[in-house]
Design a protein around this motif. Structure first.
Motif, PDB file in Angstrom:
ATOM      1  N   GLN A   1       9.448 -26.480  -8.947  1.00  0.00           N
ATOM      2  CA  GLN A   1       8.454 -26.090  -7.825  1.00  0.00           C
ATOM      3  C   GLN A   1       9.199 -26.345  -6.300  1.00  0.00           C
ATOM      4  N   GLU A   2       9.803 -27.628  -6.340  1.00  0.00           N
ATOM      5  CA  GLU A   2      10.634 -27.829  -5.102  1.00  0.00           C
ATOM      6  C   GLU A   2      11.723 -26.827  -4.763  1.00  0.00           C
ATOM      7  N   ILE A   3      12.465 -26.635  -5.875  1.00  0.00           N
ATOM      8  CA  ILE A   3      13.439 -25.514  -5.932  1.00  0.00           C
ATOM      9  C   ILE A   3      13.239 -24.174  -5.428  1.00  0.00           C
ATOM     10  N   GLU A   4      12.044 -23.703  -6.349  1.00  0.00           N
ATOM     11  CA  GLU A   4      11.573 -22.491  -6.116  1.00  0.00           C
ATOM     12  C   GLU A   4      11.120 -22.224  -4.931  1.00  0.00           C
ATOM     13  N   ASP A   5      10.387 -23.164  -4.168  1.00  0.00           N
ATOM     14  CA  ASP A   5       9.885 -23.064  -2.810  1.00  0.00           C
ATOM     15  C   ASP A   5      10.791 -23.096  -1.815  1.00  0.00           C
ATOM     16  N   GLN A   6      11.898 -23.953  -1.900  1.00  0.00           N
ATOM     17  CA  GLN A   6      12.809 -23.888  -0.967  1.00  0.00           C
ATOM     18  C   GLN A   6      13.736 -22.628  -0.849  1.00  0.00           C
ATOM     19  N   LEU A   7      13.773 -22.002  -2.104  1.00  0.00           N
ATOM     20  CA  LEU A   7      14.869 -20.837  -1.920  1.00  0.00           C
ATOM     21  C   LEU A   7      13.834 -19.723  -1.506  1.00  0.00           C
ATOM     22  N   LEU A   8      12.465 -19.764  -1.694  1.00  0.00           N
ATOM     23  CA  LEU A   8      11.554 -18.733  -0.896  1.00  0.00           C
ATOM     24  C   LEU A   8      11.926 -18.833   0.417  1.00  0.00           C
TER      25      LEU A   8
ATOM     26  N   LYS B   1      18.234 -27.561   4.110  1.00  0.00           N
ATOM     27  CA  LYS B   1      18.483 -26.261   4.440  1.00  0.00           C
ATOM     28  C   LYS B   1      17.231 -26.020   5.219  1.00  0.00           C
ATOM     29  N   LYS B   2      17.335 -25.499   6.489  1.00  0.00           N
ATOM     30  CA  LYS B   2      16.419 -24.983   7.407  1.00  0.00           C
ATOM     31  C   LYS B   2      15.166 -24.085   7.053  1.00  0.00           C
ATOM     32  N   ARG B   3      14.199 -24.133   7.032  1.00  0.00           N
ATOM     33  CA  ARG B   3      13.324 -23.266   6.558  1.00  0.00           C
ATOM     34  C   ARG B   3      12.686 -22.238   7.707  1.00  0.00           C
ATOM     35  N   PHE B   4      12.289 -20.869   6.832  1.00  0.00           N
ATOM     36  CA  PHE B   4      11.707 -19.939   7.886  1.00  0.00           C
ATOM     37  C   PHE B   4      10.271 -20.652   8.307  1.00  0.00           C
ATOM     38  N   LEU B   5       9.447 -20.972   7.258  1.00  0.00           N
ATOM     39  CA  LEU B   5       8.273 -21.466   7.104  1.00  0.00           C
ATOM     40  C   LEU B   5       8.361 -22.934   6.482  1.00  0.00           C
ATOM     41  N   LYS B   6       7.211 -23.790   7.021  1.00  0.00           N
ATOM     42  CA  LYS B   6       7.054 -24.871   6.459  1.00  0.00           C
ATOM     43  C   LYS B   6       6.738 -25.509   5.137  1.00  0.00           C
ATOM     44  N   TYR B   7       5.948 -24.327   4.821  1.00  0.00           N
ATOM     45  CA  TYR B   7       5.212 -24.455   3.402  1.00  0.00           C
ATOM     46  C   TYR B   7       5.426 -23.077   2.834  1.00  0.00           C
ATOM     47  N   ASN B   8       5.223 -23.184   1.483  1.00  0.00           N
ATOM     48  CA  ASN B   8       4.786 -21.871   0.700  1.00  0.00           C
ATOM     49  C   ASN B   8       3.321 -21.516   0.835  1.00  0.00           C
ATOM     50  N   TYR B   9       2.790 -20.485   1.568  1.00  0.00           N
ATOM     51  CA  TYR B   9       1.372 -20.240   1.606  1.00  0.00           C
ATOM     52  C   TYR B   9       1.182 -19.287   0.529  1.00  0.00           C
ATOM     53  N   PHE B  10       1.986 -18.898  -0.163  1.00  0.00           N
ATOM     54  CA  PHE B  10       1.691 -17.965  -1.528  1.00  0.00           C
ATOM     55  C   PHE B  10       1.751 -18.434  -2.510  1.00  0.00           C
ATOM     56  N   ARG B  11       1.910 -19.862  -3.098  1.00  0.00           N
ATOM     57  CA  ARG B  11       1.660 -20.647  -3.984  1.00  0.00           C
ATOM     58  C   ARG B  11       0.071 -20.733  -4.188  1.00  0.00           C
ATOM     59  N   PHE B  12      -0.229 -20.523  -5.368  1.00  0.00           N
ATOM     60  CA  PHE B  12      -1.855 -20.990  -5.590  1.00  0.00           C
ATOM     61  C   PHE B  12      -2.023 -22.087  -6.523  1.00  0.00           C
TER      62      PHE B  12
END
Length: 90
Positions: free
Chosen positions: A53-60, A79-90
């Protein structure tokens, strides 16, 4: 530790190399020194669900167009993220 594949108590923590398809499907990258598990009974190498999940979120959440063909797990997670969190994960 108990192996998630065979159920035997012969799994050990390791660092390994994995290959991951980017979310846009354009290519795959090599991620070295990735935390994982290896079972001495069945020989399976795998990552815990949390690491996946960490890898998938980071790559998104990063600009994957700037990734080389190979990167270490630690470098990927920094790596710097566009967003702080994956808001699309439920």
């Amino acid at each position: 530790m108990k192996c998630e594949w065979c159920g035997q108590h012969e799994a050990e923590e390791i660092n390994c190399t994995v290959y991951w398809e980017l979310p846009d499907g354009t290519r795959a990258i090599e991620i070295t020194d990735t935390p994982g598990m290896e079972c001495k009974s069945c020989g399976m190498e795998y990552q815990a669900e949390e690491i996946i999940q960490e890898i998938e979120d980071q790559l998104l959440l990063i600009d994957t167009t700037k990734l080389d063909k190979s990167i270490s797990y630690e470098q990927l997670m920094k790596k710097k993220r566009f967003l702080k969190y994956n808001y699309f994960r439920f």
